[in-house]
Enzyme design. Structure first.
Site, PDB file in Angstrom:
ATOM      1  N   ASN A   1      80.844  53.578  50.761  1.00  0.00           N
ATOM      2  CA  ASN A   1      82.189  53.983  50.340  1.00  0.00           C
ATOM      3  C   ASN A   1      82.842  55.053  51.223  1.00  0.00           C
ATOM      4  OD1 ASN A   1      80.301  55.781  49.318  1.00  0.00           O
ATOM      5  ND2 ASN A   1      81.372  56.110  47.397  1.00  0.00           N
TER       6      ASN A   1
ATOM      7  N   GLU B   1      72.346  61.978  45.528  1.00  0.00           N
ATOM      8  CA  GLU B   1      73.725  62.111  45.049  1.00  0.00           C
ATOM      9  C   GLU B   1      74.082  60.742  44.469  1.00  0.00           C
ATOM     10  OE1 GLU B   1      77.114  61.382  44.625  1.00  0.00           O
ATOM     11  OE2 GLU B   1      77.723  61.872  46.687  1.00  0.00           O
TER      12      GLU B   1
ATOM     13  N   CYS C   1      82.300  58.526  44.519  1.00  0.00           N
ATOM     14  CA  CYS C   1      81.306  59.110  43.602  1.00  0.00           C
ATOM     15  C   CYS C   1      81.955  60.142  42.696  1.00  0.00           C
ATOM     16  CB  CYS C   1      80.163  59.731  44.382  1.00  0.00           C
ATOM     17  SG  CYS C   1      80.677  60.706  45.783  1.00  0.00           S
TER      18      CYS C   1
ATOM     19  N   GLU D   1      74.635  69.029  48.800  1.00  0.00           N
ATOM     20  CA  GLU D   1      75.089  68.758  50.156  1.00  0.00           C
ATOM     21  C   GLU D   1      76.326  69.613  50.397  1.00  0.00           C
ATOM     22  OE1 GLU D   1      74.072  65.224  51.919  1.00  0.00           O
ATOM     23  OE2 GLU D   1      74.205  64.111  50.043  1.00  0.00           O
TER      24      GLU D   1
HETATM   25  P1  NAI Z   1      73.034  51.148  46.431  1.00  0.00           P
HETATM   26  O1  NAI Z   1      72.633  52.436  45.811  1.00  0.00           O
HETATM   27  O2  NAI Z   1      72.087  50.009  46.230  1.00  0.00           O
HETATM   28  O3  NAI Z   1      73.235  51.325  48.018  1.00  0.00           O
HETATM   29  C1  NAI Z   1      73.349  52.565  48.682  1.00  0.00           C
HETATM   30  C2  NAI Z   1      72.506  52.543  49.945  1.00  0.00           C
HETATM   31  O4  NAI Z   1      71.136  52.359  49.586  1.00  0.00           O
HETATM   32  C3  NAI Z   1      72.813  51.421  50.930  1.00  0.00           C
HETATM   33  O5  NAI Z   1      72.621  51.876  52.255  1.00  0.00           O
HETATM   34  C4  NAI Z   1      71.753  50.384  50.617  1.00  0.00           C
HETATM   35  O6  NAI Z   1      71.461  49.536  51.705  1.00  0.00           O
HETATM   36  C5  NAI Z   1      70.561  51.268  50.297  1.00  0.00           C
HETATM   37  N1  NAI Z   1      69.529  50.655  49.460  1.00  0.00           N
HETATM   38  C6  NAI Z   1      69.660  49.647  48.562  1.00  0.00           C
HETATM   39  N2  NAI Z   1      68.478  49.373  47.991  1.00  0.00           N
HETATM   40  C7  NAI Z   1      67.571  50.223  48.533  1.00  0.00           C
HETATM   41  C8  NAI Z   1      66.165  50.428  48.336  1.00  0.00           C
HETATM   42  N3  NAI Z   1      65.461  49.721  47.468  1.00  0.00           N
HETATM   43  N4  NAI Z   1      65.567  51.418  49.040  1.00  0.00           N
HETATM   44  C9  NAI Z   1      66.253  52.169  49.916  1.00  0.00           C
HETATM   45  N5  NAI Z   1      67.578  52.009  50.143  1.00  0.00           N
HETATM   46  C10 NAI Z   1      68.229  51.040  49.466  1.00  0.00           C
HETATM   47  O7  NAI Z   1      74.459  50.811  45.890  1.00  0.00           O
HETATM   48  P2  NAI Z   1      75.311  49.438  45.911  1.00  0.00           P
HETATM   49  O8  NAI Z   1      74.433  48.317  45.511  1.00  0.00           O
HETATM   50  O9  NAI Z   1      75.987  49.329  47.191  1.00  0.00           O
HETATM   51  O10 NAI Z   1      76.391  49.724  44.763  1.00  0.00           O
HETATM   52  C11 NAI Z   1      76.035  49.596  43.387  1.00  0.00           C
HETATM   53  C12 NAI Z   1      76.653  50.722  42.586  1.00  0.00           C
HETATM   54  O11 NAI Z   1      76.170  51.967  43.047  1.00  0.00           O
HETATM   55  C13 NAI Z   1      78.153  50.849  42.674  1.00  0.00           C
HETATM   56  O12 NAI Z   1      78.790  49.993  41.781  1.00  0.00           O
HETATM   57  C14 NAI Z   1      78.368  52.293  42.317  1.00  0.00           C
HETATM   58  O13 NAI Z   1      78.401  52.463  40.923  1.00  0.00           O
HETATM   59  C15 NAI Z   1      77.130  52.981  42.847  1.00  0.00           C
HETATM   60  N6  NAI Z   1      77.384  53.653  44.140  1.00  0.00           N
HETATM   61  C16 NAI Z   1      77.590  54.987  44.130  1.00  0.00           C
HETATM   62  C17 NAI Z   1      77.893  55.640  45.294  1.00  0.00           C
HETATM   63  C18 NAI Z   1      78.148  57.109  45.316  1.00  0.00           C
HETATM   64  O14 NAI Z   1      78.964  57.560  46.094  1.00  0.00           O
HETATM   65  N7  NAI Z   1      77.460  57.891  44.532  1.00  0.00           N
HETATM   66  C19 NAI Z   1      78.014  54.937  46.581  1.00  0.00           C
HETATM   67  C20 NAI Z   1      77.734  53.527  46.499  1.00  0.00           C
HETATM   68  C21 NAI Z   1      77.447  52.926  45.299  1.00  0.00           C
END
Ligand code: NAI
Ligand code: MG
Length: 481
Positions: free
Chosen positions: A151, A249, A283, A460
């Site tokens: 994001n 985070e 976030c 952070e």
């Molecule tokens: P995600 O948490 O799965 O992805 C974030 C990062 O983690 C990406 O680089 C992804 O490749 C990596 N990742 C995924 N699975 C992993 C694993 N098992 N081990 C290590 N790294 C891994 O989030 P996703 O699927 O893109 O979005 C799902 C939901 O997460 C969104 O709907 C939102 O609610 C939340 N989200 C929150 C964010 C924030 O800024 N706090 C940012 C992105 C998503």
């Protein structure tokens, strides 16, 4: 479509498997690039390179202020290339161009801030007893792993890489498969500068492959992760196997608490911005409006007017609301919108929008949902779309309880002209940041940022982030008997 490489040990390489991932433009879902599909072998190489350089004389001989210069140069390069970077971020993430420009400037500011800090990471002398000189030094951890979400890629990559390198660590970064392009751009800039090979590495790939392998790697010393709670938990579990600390985070359900005595124009402006920014995929999005009953009708009516007038379309046209990043994210939002139809009252929005010429992009109307039960998923879960949930209160106590009534605790906005009340409420809300009569405060480069409760832990940004990237050593020297 460009075929890109990833950056390991100062070299641009394909994945060992030779496989690649296609990256899409969310505006129209056209493929825009291919990046290597890195897996555990590639992660091993990157960690090994980072370790080797971290331990080398070459890196140890770099003076702290020289590390700082490199980071300051990065800030300069980022600003010189701001047009290219902003367009690339918009192409990759979908966000409106002016928001990408703001992100690029924030990225430059992180490098500037931590560049200035590099030679000011100091310890203390501690009085123990006569004849003993006791002092602390802050040392780098070693190899730091950074798992980046889609994001705010350039901001989040920059804020953690800059802090980690300022403190003397070697970085291995795994950008999100949905939006890896500006992180690779940072590698290009580092490549041009005098940074030893192996200090900044980018392994592109899927989360369950490259991401999981990185979090589980026995030779990393820290993981910084931003993303979902679910993935955060698995990252923490993986790191636990090697007793590696994590900074998590994990997003939020951040409230804006609006009292009847607030400056309504200002509150309206920031509340709109805080939820529609990056189409709600933020976030710290202000996704819950907690409003005093006496002004609710007029305030919400004004909000509805503003939401109706929002422009929606490709981010490159610098509209108010760009596309949703992916079908996966759109489906998540769509599911919440169906719950809203059943359980709440949609005052405005609620539907997908088809943009002529961009029919394959996922666009969602900015949405306000009223009459929501405080326990409904609409009021409890992170939607990560342009959806604002309205809750109404009559007393200050009730407002505080509502604000604290989720499992998250990232940010709280408080809107009131009563300074005593502002402090009372700020003290009691459970969140890592509180904004009184503002929200976001100029990007907040210097302000510690992180969560209470399930929004995560560790901080952070600001000087506080240096704690993530250093370990403290206490040295006691006895100089007389
Ligand atoms: P995600 O948490 O799965 O992805 C974030 C990062 O983690 C990406 O680089 C992804 O490749 C990596 N990742 C995924 N699975 C992993 C694993 N098992 N081990 C290590 N790294 C891994 O989030 P996703 O699927 O893109 O979005 C799902 C939901 O997460 C969104 O709907 C939102 O609610 C939340 N989200 C929150 C964010 C924030 O800024 N706090 C940012 C992105 C998503
Ligand atoms: Mg993309």
């Amino acid at each position: 479509m460009k075929k890109r490489k990833m950056y390991v040990d100062g070299k641009w390489i394909d994945s060992k498997s030779g496989e690649a991932i296609t990256v899409f433009n969310p505006a129209n879902y056209e493929p825009i690039a291919q990046v290597p599909r890195g897996n555990s072998e590639d992660v091993n190489d990157a960690v090994e390179a980072a370790r080797r350089t971290f331990e080398s004389q070459q890196w140890r001989n770099v003076k702290p202020h020289e590390r700082g210069y490199i980071l300051l140069e990065m800030a300069k390069r980022i600003r010189e290339c701001k047009d290219e970077l902003a367009r690339l971020e918009t192409l990759d993430v979908g966000k409106p161009l002016s928001q990408s420009y703001a992100d690029v400037e924030a990225a430059a500011r992180y490098f500037e801030f931590y560049g200035g800090v590099a030679d000011k990471i100091m310890g203390e002398t501690i009085p123990v007893e006569p004849g003993i000189l006791d002092y602390t030094i802050r040392e780098p951890l070693g190899v730091t792993a950074h798992i980046i979400p889609w994001n705010y890629p350039i901001q989040i990559s920059s804020r953690s890489a800059a802090a980690a390198i300022a403190a003397g660590n070697a970085v291995v970064m795994k950008p999100a498969e949905d939006a890896p392009l500006t992180t690779l751009k940072l590698a290009e800039f580092f490549d041009e500068l005098n940074l030893p090979n192996g200090i900044f590495n980018v392994v592109t790939g899927f989360g369950h492959e490259a991401g999981a392998a990185l979090a589980l790697h026995p030779d990393i010393d820290h993981v910084t992760f931003t993303g979902s709670v679910e993935t955060g938990i698995s990252v923490m579990q993986a790191a636990a196997k090697n007793v590696v600390p994590v900074t998590l985070e994990l997003g939020g359900k951040s409230p804006n608490i609006v009292f009847s005595d607030c400056d309504k124009e200002k509150a309206l402006h920031w509340i709109v911005k805080s939820i529609i920014q990056n189409a709600g995929q933020t976030c710290s999005a202000g996704s819950r409006l907690i409003i005093e009953k006496s002004i609710k009708d007029s305030f919400v009516e004004a909000l509805v007017e503003r939401f109706k007038n929002m422009t929606i379309g490709p981010g490159i046209e610098d509209v108010d609301i760009g596309p949703i990043i992916s079908k996966k994210q759109f489906d998540i939002i769509q599911n919440f919108l169906s719950i809203a139809e059943r359980e709440g009252k949609i005052l405005v929005g609620g539907r997908r929008v088809m943009i002529p010429g961009n029919e394959k992009g996922y666009y969602v109307q900015p949405t306000i949902v009223d009459e929501v039960d405080a326990n409904s998923p609409l009021a409890q879960e992170e939607i990560f779309g342009p959806v604002l949930t309205v809750l109404t209160f009559e007393s200050e106590e009730e407002a505080i309880q509502m604000a604290n009534g989720t499992k998250f605790g990232l940010v709280t906005g408080i809107w009131t002209s009563d300074v005593k009340r502002a402090h009372r409420v700020a003290e009691r809300v459970q969140s890592g940041q509180v904004f009184i009569n503002n929200y976001g405060a100029g990007g907040g480069i210097q302000m510690p940022f992180g969560g209470y409760k399930r929004s995560g832990f560790g901080r952070e940004k600001g000087l506080e982030a240096l704690r993530n990237y250093t370990q403290l050593k206490n040295i006691a020297l006895k100089y007389s008997d």
